[in-house]
Design an enzyme around this catalytic site. Structure first.
Site, short mmCIF file in Angstrom:
data_model
loop_
_atom_site.label_atom_id
_atom_site.label_comp_id
_atom_site.label_asym_id
_atom_site.label_seq_id
_atom_site.Cartn_x
_atom_site.Cartn_y
_atom_site.Cartn_z
N GLY A 68 0.80 -1.32 0.21
CA GLY A 68 0.04 -0.04 0.05
C GLY A 68 0.40 1.17 0.18
O GLY A 68 2.30 1.25 0.09
N LYS A 88 4.49 12.11 -3.16
CA LYS A 88 5.12 10.71 -3.29
C LYS A 88 5.80 11.76 -2.10
O LYS A 88 7.01 12.45 -2.53
CB LYS A 88 5.52 10.23 -4.30
CG LYS A 88 6.31 9.18 -4.11
CD LYS A 88 7.16 8.76 -4.79
CE LYS A 88 8.02 7.11 -4.73
NZ LYS A 88 8.39 6.87 -6.27
N GLY A 90 7.25 7.79 6.42
CA GLY A 90 6.45 8.69 5.19
C GLY A 90 6.88 9.76 4.37
O GLY A 90 6.42 10.46 3.61
N ASP A 134 4.28 -4.51 -8.08
CA ASP A 134 3.51 -3.85 -7.08
C ASP A 134 4.34 -2.52 -7.62
O ASP A 134 3.72 -0.94 -7.69
CB ASP A 134 3.99 -3.37 -5.81
CG ASP A 134 5.19 -4.07 -5.11
OD1 ASP A 134 5.79 -4.76 -5.29
OD2 ASP A 134 5.83 -2.37 -4.40
N ASN A 135 5.28 -2.46 -8.18
CA ASN A 135 6.13 -1.83 -9.22
C ASN A 135 5.22 -1.92 -11.17
O ASN A 135 6.12 -1.59 -11.75
CB ASN A 135 7.10 -1.46 -9.41
CG ASN A 135 7.55 -1.60 -7.65
OD1 ASN A 135 6.87 -0.69 -7.10
ND2 ASN A 135 8.65 -1.64 -7.02
N ASP A 164 8.05 4.14 -10.67
CA ASP A 164 8.84 3.79 -10.03
C ASP A 164 10.50 3.74 -10.40
O ASP A 164 10.95 2.98 -11.47
CB ASP A 164 8.34 2.23 -9.14
CG ASP A 164 8.91 2.42 -7.29
OD1 ASP A 164 10.00 2.92 -7.28
OD2 ASP A 164 8.34 2.06 -7.10
P1 AMP Z 1 9.11 1.15 -3.14
O1 AMP Z 1 10.41 0.47 -2.97
O2 AMP Z 1 8.58 2.50 -3.81
O3 AMP Z 1 8.31 0.65 -4.23
O4 AMP Z 1 8.30 0.96 -2.05
C1 AMP Z 1 7.38 -0.47 -1.89
C2 AMP Z 1 6.70 -0.27 -0.23
O5 AMP Z 1 7.63 0.61 0.63
C3 AMP Z 1 5.46 0.66 -0.69
O6 AMP Z 1 4.15 0.02 0.19
C4 AMP Z 1 5.96 2.02 0.24
O7 AMP Z 1 4.25 2.48 0.16
C5 AMP Z 1 6.43 1.56 1.43
N1 AMP Z 1 7.37 2.98 1.68
C6 AMP Z 1 8.85 2.95 1.07
N2 AMP Z 1 9.55 3.79 1.59
C7 AMP Z 1 9.20 4.55 2.17
C8 AMP Z 1 8.94 5.16 3.39
N3 AMP Z 1 9.67 6.22 3.64
N4 AMP Z 1 7.95 5.30 4.63
C9 AMP Z 1 6.36 4.67 4.49
N5 AMP Z 1 6.15 3.90 3.52
C10 AMP Z 1 7.50 3.35 2.41
MG MG Z 2 7.06 1.21 -5.74
#
Ligand code: AMP
Ligand code: MG
Length: 486
Positions: free
Chosen positions: A84, A107, A120, A246-247, A256
């Protein structure tokens, strides 16, 4: 800027409603005025403070119904039932004059119920990287999410050490991923899967609605777009780096831009991402990874496909198996264009493969080889051979290429011109992206970022002022590893 909110009309299980967390001192780094105009946002590009307030999440636009989307995903092959938006907020959607609908998402906008241990937030470096690379992909003509704005927050985020915080505003055809379908399928919620599929069909694939089997048609259409997309990636030497389910956007846009990179010297097994230890998402593995993801997508749709479970599996399998021939056809079409070949003749695939093989063995720069090949169509001394550690390997290949070109109907000049429109001079070279980020984060100097951004806006043009951006890295400048930086 007035938004609508069709995703917010879907059931409550699809998202968590919440507003972005305000930041202390938002400042505008970059605003994409051209994109804003295309979207019909009616924003005043001169009012940096007002833009910073909106694109930091401190001020919500009219009509916004902010929410964090729920999704799951296979990360490097391992299923995670709940991921999510852990640091993103969908503000809402805009309806363009063309009738197209697009998402606007922040983002780095603060914690959400999906944040798990994350803060976040986003760091400035990755925000600038996504801005540069997503816009470069668009300029190259490759479907990708867009960057509408980047702001710094005035707050520090903790990564390896403290770094400046930032927020990227992303524009996408939608943010529905293969992992969004998996979220509901993993919960056995067939009704939610159907609602999501219907929303995706209405948004992206309206023709599927009238097919005999709409959900099978959806699967076939998503498969076809991914086959075209991944072929385009290979044509410019792009390595996504983290092709988890998810990407992968079901719209067919590249999404992404975490540890992504571009090839310097051609190497089909090139991997840059520090977290991709097994090379799962290596350059040449990307078609296989996409097909694997599509098989996971197909699984989520099985309960919606007509017939017995066995019949559903058979039909869905058929749809996914269309990926490989679709990809191969797109790949070959694109390689023909890169080599200046208009007609499709026997032996073209082998000709393209022979060049790549020589480039691999003799460490030729991917982008420069094809760019100089454009000039070589009219000028034998165009400097391609010098890119190979053994120039003779190029000469041998070029002999067969010239024989093949002799069978083309176009004049050499026309052919060279067409080649220049598909073989970019400028890509976001890894070392240039790193230099731009280092100057911005280390010295608060955004000039290298702005200059690189301007260079990448017209990747197929030779412009003297940006000539240096076409150069491969010097040995000491080579980027060997990229990091998600999340
Ligand atoms: P990603 O590696 O950007 O595809 O993210 C994978 C998951 O990790 C997703 O659910 C993102 O929302 C979560 N996520 C990545 N970075 C953060 C962060 N700094 N704080 C909270 N959630 C994160
Ligand atoms: Mg992602």
């Amino acid at each position: 800027m007035t938004l609508s909110a069709s995703y917010a009309r879907l059931p409550e299980s699809f998202y968590a409603r919440l507003a972005p967390t305000p930041v202390t001192d938002p400042r505008l780094v970059e605003f994409n005025g051209e994109l804003a105009a295309e979207l019909g946002l009616g924003l005043d590009a001169a009012d940096a403070d007002a833009l910073a307030a909106i694109f930091s999440g401190n001020v919500l636009p009219a009509g916004a119904e902010p929410l964090a989307m729920a999704y799951a995903g296979h990360q490097f092959g391992h299923f995670v039932p709940q991921l999510g938006d852990g640091r993103a907020i969908l503000l809402g959607e805009v309806l363009q004059a063309s009738g197209l609908q697009r998402d606007i998402q922040l983002k780095g906008s603060g914690r959400t119920p999906f944040s798990r241990d994350g803060d976040g937030r986003a760091a400035l470096g990755p925000v600038l990287r996504e801005y540069l690379v997503s816009e470069a992909m668009h300029a190259l003509g490759i479907p990708a999410t867009r960057a509408l704005a980047a702001v710094t927050t005035g707050e520090q985020v903790r990564r390896d050490g403290p770094v400046p915080g930032a927020i990227l505003t992303r524009v996408a055809a939608s943010h529905v991923r293969v992992g969004t379908f998996q979220y509901f399928a993993a919960r056995g919620d067939v009704e939610a899967t159907r609602r999501l599929a219907d929303w995706v069909i209405a948004r992206h694939y309206p023709a599927a609605r009238d097919a005999a089997q709409p959900y099978l048609a959806l699967l076939a259409a998503v498969t076809a777009r991914q086959a075209a997309l991944v072929a385009r990636w290979l044509h410019v030497g792009f390595i996504h780096g983290v092709m988890n389910t998810d990407n992968m956007a079901v719209s067919g846009e590249t999404i992404d831009f975490g540890p992504c990179a571009f090839l310097d010297a051609y190497d089909p097994q090139a991997v840059f991402s520090s977290i991709d230890r097994s090379g799962r998402y290596a350059y040449a593995n990307q078609p296989l990874a996409a097909e694997w993801n599509l098989a996971r997508f197909a699984e989520t749709l099985l309960p919606l496909i007509a017939g017995t479970p066995e019949q559903a599996v058979e039909q869905a399998t058929g749809a996914v198996l269309a990926f490989a021939p679709g990809f191969a056809a797109h790949w070959l079409d694109g390689m023909r264009a890169k080599l200046g070949l208009e007609d499709a003749l026997e032996g073209d695939r082998e000709l393209a493969e022979a060049l790549l093989d020589a480039m691999h063995r003799h460490q030729a720069d991917f982008t420069l080889t094809f760019r100089r090949l454009c000039a070589a169509a009219t000028d034998a001394g165009a400097g391609v051979r010098a890119l190979f550690t053994d120039p003779g390997a190029y000469d041998a290949w070029a002999t067969s290429w010239r024989l093949r070109l002799a069978r083309e109907r176009r004049t050499p000049a026309a052919l060279a011109l067409a080649m220049r429109q598909v073989n970019p001079a400028l890509i976001p070279r890894n070392h240039r992206v790193e230099q731009a980020i280092a100057a911005a984060v280390g010295q608060q100097d955004f000039t290298p970022f702005a200059t690189l951004h301007r260079a990448l806006a017209r990747p197929y043009d030779d412009r003297d002022e940006f000539a240096a951006y076409a150069d491969p890295p010097r040995p000491g400048e080579r980027v060997l590893r990229t990091f998600c930086g999340t």
